[in-house]
Structures are given as C-alpha cells and as structure tokens.
Design an enzyme around this catalytic site. Structure first.
Site, PDB file in Angstrom:
ATOM      1  N   SER A  60       0.778  -1.217   0.052  1.00 44.62           N
ATOM      2  CA  SER A  60       0.074  -0.096   0.087  1.00 44.62           C
ATOM      3  C   SER A  60       0.914   1.200  -0.043  1.00 44.62           C
ATOM      4  O   SER A  60       1.787   1.721  -0.995  1.00 44.62           O
ATOM      5  CB  SER A  60      -0.835  -0.161   1.243  1.00 44.62           C
ATOM      6  OG  SER A  60      -2.201   0.787   1.015  1.00 44.62           O
TER       7      SER A  60
ATOM      8  N   ASP B 177      -5.782  -4.280  -1.873  1.00 46.59           N
ATOM      9  CA  ASP B 177      -4.567  -3.795  -1.064  1.00 46.59           C
ATOM     10  C   ASP B 177      -3.966  -4.871  -0.474  1.00 46.59           C
ATOM     11  O   ASP B 177      -4.748  -6.091   0.126  1.00 46.59           O
ATOM     12  CB  ASP B 177      -5.215  -3.165  -0.171  1.00 46.59           C
ATOM     13  CG  ASP B 177      -4.352  -1.884   0.820  1.00 46.59           C
ATOM     14  OD1 ASP B 177      -3.217  -2.754   1.317  1.00 46.59           O
ATOM     15  OD2 ASP B 177      -4.304  -0.852   0.677  1.00 46.59           O
TER      16      ASP B 177
END
Length: 293
Positions: free
Chosen positions: A38, A183
């Site tokens: 991320s 993610d």
C-alpha cells in the site's frame, strides 16, 4: 552503505516516510532492494525508480490528493450514486486516475514495466480475494500465466494500494479466469519476511507506521462499526505480528502515527509537515543505536 528496505502500509500516513528517507540519505544509506504494501509500496516504487528523497517530497508536495479520487461520472452531479458504485463496482472510486498518476511519475525515470528495473529489486504485496491468497508482484505473476517482464509497475502499485471498498478492486485476468485483487494490507501490511531467502546479502531495515507491539493500545469495541474496524486491523496485522520477533524489532524504525487517518485525502500542509517530522525524528533516534547485522 547499501541496505534493503521493507515499508508497511498506512495510507496517507505514508508522508512520514519522506522524512525517514531524508535521514537515511543524509547518513549515506542507499536502498538496493525494496518492498512494501500500500503506502509502503508507493515509496518502494519511487525509490526503485531512482527518485531521491527530495524528488519524492516535491512529487507529494505538488499533489492535490483529492484529485486522485475519481467517482463515477454521474456521481459528480448525483453524489449518492457513488454508494451505488460501491455495491455494483465494489468501490467508491474507480482508481484509474491514481494509476495514471503512478504511471506518469514512474515514467519520468523511464520505468514502465518490471523489465525496466534490476531483477529482484522491487517486490509489492497484494491480496487475491478470488483465490484467498497473498501475492507478491512480480514473483507470483507466472502462476496467473502472466509475463512479469512486461507487466506494468504502475498497475502492480495500483493493485497493492487498492483499499477495499474505497477503490474499485483490480480485475486481473489469468489463465483460469478473472481474479479480484485488493490492497496487500488485507493479508500482510508489513511484509518484513519478503527477503527471507536463507541468507542476507546486506542489512535489512523495516519501517513501520505503528508503535512496537508492547506500546500499541488495545482496541475499544462498543458497537458494530468498532467491531468491523477491529476485525480489519487484526486481519491485516496478525500475519506479520507472528513473524516479527524481538530479533527483528531491533532492525525496525517504528513511526507512531496511529492518531492520523489513513484515508484523509484532504490532508493539509501542516499535517504533512508533522508526519514528515515524526519520520525524521524516529529515524534519527533509530540510527543513533542501530548496529548493522
């Protein structure tokens, strides 16, 4: 001195990494291999592409974060429709503008695909919800029948940054059909294990946007929303906590920014500077006592 680095996720709180990177450069450290999830993946990509700490600061400083949020066209005039998009498209925002921004900033350094980088120098973590597994890009692309050499680094970065429900997930077409990718923080928010290959070629440093385990506050759960938040936090941290031991913690820069929101895209300049300063201070303190293994 050459080192390897692993960066945790944390959304907008990743501004703290800029301050940390400034200190590493000032002290003569250079990253040879980098990995992240991320927000940590963004920093890892920019470092791997050859951006300096000053260049990264300038890139982020000139960026209007809200401009990266691209709701469906109709939702611009009828805002409630973005919630319809969440149901049918699985995210409030499309994420296409975000990927284009990644592409533009990496292209400045001539980085388009993983073939433009030294092999093994960059690894990004994402989550394959279709098959219920964590994937490391570019390493695991072959299992989908995809040539890692021609795979877009910007696309991989967008996959690692696909905050569930916030951005639409990436639909990765593999040999067995379509796979929903979100993610990497869902399954490994701090992949310190990623360079664990039996031997270390150089010192490995981790940078985490959290306090050490013993300093972390317990979750307070009073309602359903608190329960969901605690569930997500536990899910993204549990795998990494089992791996990280006292032995590893001495090689981790812990940057305590839990009080800041990961999705505060309207962050102001003062908050950016505070986050960067926290990153600087924690890194200076870390290097004062760190003894490279």
């Amino acid at each position: 001195m050459l080192i390897d680095g692993v960066f945790s996720g944390g959304g907008i709180k990743g501004f703290a990494y800029v301050g940390a990177l400034q200190v590493f450069e000032e002290k003569g450290y250079r990253f040879k291999r980098v990995a992240g999830t991320s927000a940590g993946a963004i920093l890892a990509c920019f470092i791997a592409a050859g951006h300096s700490a000053k260049e990264i600061e300038d890139i982020l400083d000139e960026l209007d974060l809200k401009s990266l949020l691209d709701p469906p066209n109709l939702a611009r005039t009828l805002p409630f429709l973005k919630w319809v998009n969440l149901y049918f498209r699985l995210g409030l925002y499309k994420g296409k503008v975000l990927e284009k921004w990644f592409y533009k900033k990496l292209a400045v350094k001539g980085i388009y695909t993983f073939n433009d980088l030294p092999k093994g120098s960059l690894k990004l973590v994402a989550s394959d919800l279709t098959n219920g597994r964590m994937i490391v890009i570019p390493d695991d692309l072959a299992s989908y029948g995809i040539n890692w050499r021609t795979f877009s680094v910007a696309k991989a970065l967008r996959m690692s940054c696909g905050i569930p429900f916030f951005f639409e997930p990436i639909k990765l077409k593999g040999r067995d059909g379509e796979n929903i990718i979100v993610d990497g923080g869902v399954l490994s928010n701090f992949p310190l294990w990623i360079f664990e290959n039996g031997h270390k070629e150089r010192p490995l440093i981790g940078l985490s946007l959290n306090n050490p385990r013993e300093d972390m506050e317990p979750q307070k759960i009073y309602n359903g929303l608190n329960l969901f938040e605690a569930l997500f936090i536990t899910m993204k941290n549990a795998h990494d906590k089992r791996y990280i031991s006292r032995k590893h913690e001495k090689n981790i820069v812990f940057i305590p920014v839990e009080d800041y929101s990961a999705t505060q895209f309207g962050i102001d300049e003062e908050t950016k500077k505070k986050l960067m300063q926290i990153g600087r201070e924690r890194t200076v303190k870390f290097l004062e006592t760190w003894n490279p293994p």
